[in-house]
Scaffold this motif. Structure first.
Motif, short mmCIF file in Angstrom:
data_model
loop_
_atom_site.label_atom_id
_atom_site.label_comp_id
_atom_site.label_asym_id
_atom_site.label_seq_id
_atom_site.Cartn_x
_atom_site.Cartn_y
_atom_site.Cartn_z
N PHE A 117 0.84 -1.18 -0.09
CA PHE A 117 -0.01 0.00 -0.14
C PHE A 117 0.94 1.29 0.07
CE2 PHE A 117 -4.23 -1.66 2.13
CZ PHE A 117 -3.95 -2.78 1.21
N THR A 118 0.56 2.23 -0.70
CA THR A 118 1.17 3.72 -0.59
C THR A 118 0.25 4.64 -0.68
OG1 THR A 118 2.76 2.81 -2.26
CG2 THR A 118 2.49 4.86 -2.05
N ILE A 119 0.48 5.48 0.36
CA ILE A 119 -0.53 6.77 0.58
C ILE A 119 0.32 7.91 0.13
CG2 ILE A 119 0.62 7.14 3.04
CD1 ILE A 119 -2.33 8.16 3.74
N SER A 120 -0.38 8.74 -0.60
CA SER A 120 0.00 9.88 -1.13
C SER A 120 -0.94 11.37 -1.17
CB SER A 120 0.44 9.80 -2.65
OG SER A 120 -0.48 9.60 -3.40
N ARG A 121 -0.64 12.34 -1.27
CA ARG A 121 -1.49 13.57 -1.29
C ARG A 121 -1.13 14.34 -2.14
NH1 ARG A 121 -1.31 15.77 4.68
NH2 ARG A 121 -2.70 17.49 3.88
N ASP A 122 -2.18 15.23 -2.79
CA ASP A 122 -2.03 16.41 -3.59
C ASP A 122 -2.70 17.51 -2.99
OD1 ASP A 122 -2.09 18.14 -5.94
OD2 ASP A 122 -2.44 16.72 -7.25
N ASN A 123 -1.88 18.36 -2.45
CA ASN A 123 -2.58 19.58 -1.77
C ASN A 123 -3.20 20.33 -2.60
OD1 ASN A 123 -1.85 18.33 0.74
ND2 ASN A 123 0.16 19.82 0.95
N SER A 124 -2.83 20.36 -3.99
CA SER A 124 -3.50 21.30 -4.85
C SER A 124 -4.81 20.96 -5.22
CB SER A 124 -2.44 21.46 -6.08
OG SER A 124 -2.70 20.15 -6.75
N THR A 138 -6.69 16.32 -2.03
CA THR A 138 -7.06 14.87 -2.14
C THR A 138 -6.06 14.04 -1.54
OG1 THR A 138 -8.31 15.13 -4.20
CG2 THR A 138 -7.69 13.11 -3.88
N VAL A 139 -6.39 12.97 -0.98
CA VAL A 139 -5.50 12.04 -0.49
C VAL A 139 -5.63 10.73 -1.11
CG1 VAL A 139 -6.67 11.33 1.70
CG2 VAL A 139 -4.08 10.99 1.60
N TYR A 140 -4.86 9.82 -1.34
CA TYR A 140 -4.70 8.58 -2.22
C TYR A 140 -4.30 7.56 -1.35
CZ TYR A 140 -5.18 12.01 -5.98
OH TYR A 140 -5.44 13.13 -6.74
N LEU A 141 -4.75 6.20 -1.65
CA LEU A 141 -4.32 4.83 -1.36
C LEU A 141 -4.07 3.85 -2.38
CD1 LEU A 141 -3.30 3.49 1.30
CD2 LEU A 141 -5.49 2.56 1.16
N GLN A 142 -2.91 3.73 -2.69
CA GLN A 142 -2.73 2.74 -3.93
C GLN A 142 -2.72 1.35 -3.21
OE1 GLN A 142 -2.57 3.29 -7.30
NE2 GLN A 142 -2.35 0.97 -7.40
N MET A 143 -3.17 0.47 -3.70
CA MET A 143 -3.16 -0.83 -3.03
C MET A 143 -2.86 -1.78 -4.32
SD MET A 143 -6.44 -0.58 -0.52
CE MET A 143 -7.77 -0.63 -1.84
#
Length: 115
Positions: A67-74, A77-82
C-alpha cells in the motif's frame, strides 16, 4: 468543518490493484495529517497508513510494500494505492483528517477482494 468523500472502492480479484481517493473540502487540508483506516466485518476499525503535512508517511507493518499513501494539496485529495490485494484486505476503507484537536471522517468506500 472539513468534509471528506472517499471513492475508488470496488470488487477486485486477488492480486489486483485499486486506488482509493479522498477529496476534502475546506482550506485546512494542507495543514492536516491525513490517514486511511479500514474496518472488516466483525472487526474493529484499524489504521492503515498516515501522511503528514510534510509528506512523511507511516504504514502498518503488515501492509508495507503493498500500500502507498500520497497526497496532492493542490487538489485537496489523499490517495491510497493498493497493490497485490488479498481477500483479507476486504473492508470498508475510511479517510480521516486531523488538524489540531479537530478530526473528521469520510463515509467509507467498500473494497472487496475475491479469491
Amino acid at each position: 468543518q472539513v468534509q471528506l468523500v472517499e471513492s475508488g472502492g470496488g470488487l477486485v480479484q486477488a492480486g489486483g490493484s485499486l486506488r482509493l481517493s479522498c477529496a476534502a473540502s475546506g482550506s485546512a487540508f494542507s495543514l492536516s495529517t491525513m490517514a486511511w483506516f479500514r474496518q472488516a466485518p466483525g472487526k474493529q476499525r484499524e489504521l492503515v497508513a498516515t501522511i503528514t503535512t510534510g509528506g512523511n508517511t507511516y504504514y502498518v507493518d503488515s501492509l508495507k510494500g503493498r500500500f502507498t499513501i500520497s497526497r496532492d494539496n493542490s487538489k485537496n485529495t489523499v490517495y491510497l494505492q493498493m497493490n497485490a490485494l488479498k481477500p483479507e484486505d476486504t473492508a470498508v476503507y475510511y479517510c480521516n483528517s486531523a488538524y489540531g484537536p479537530k478530526s473528521a471522517w469520510g463515509q467509507g468506500t467498500q473494497v472487496t477482494v475475491s479469491s
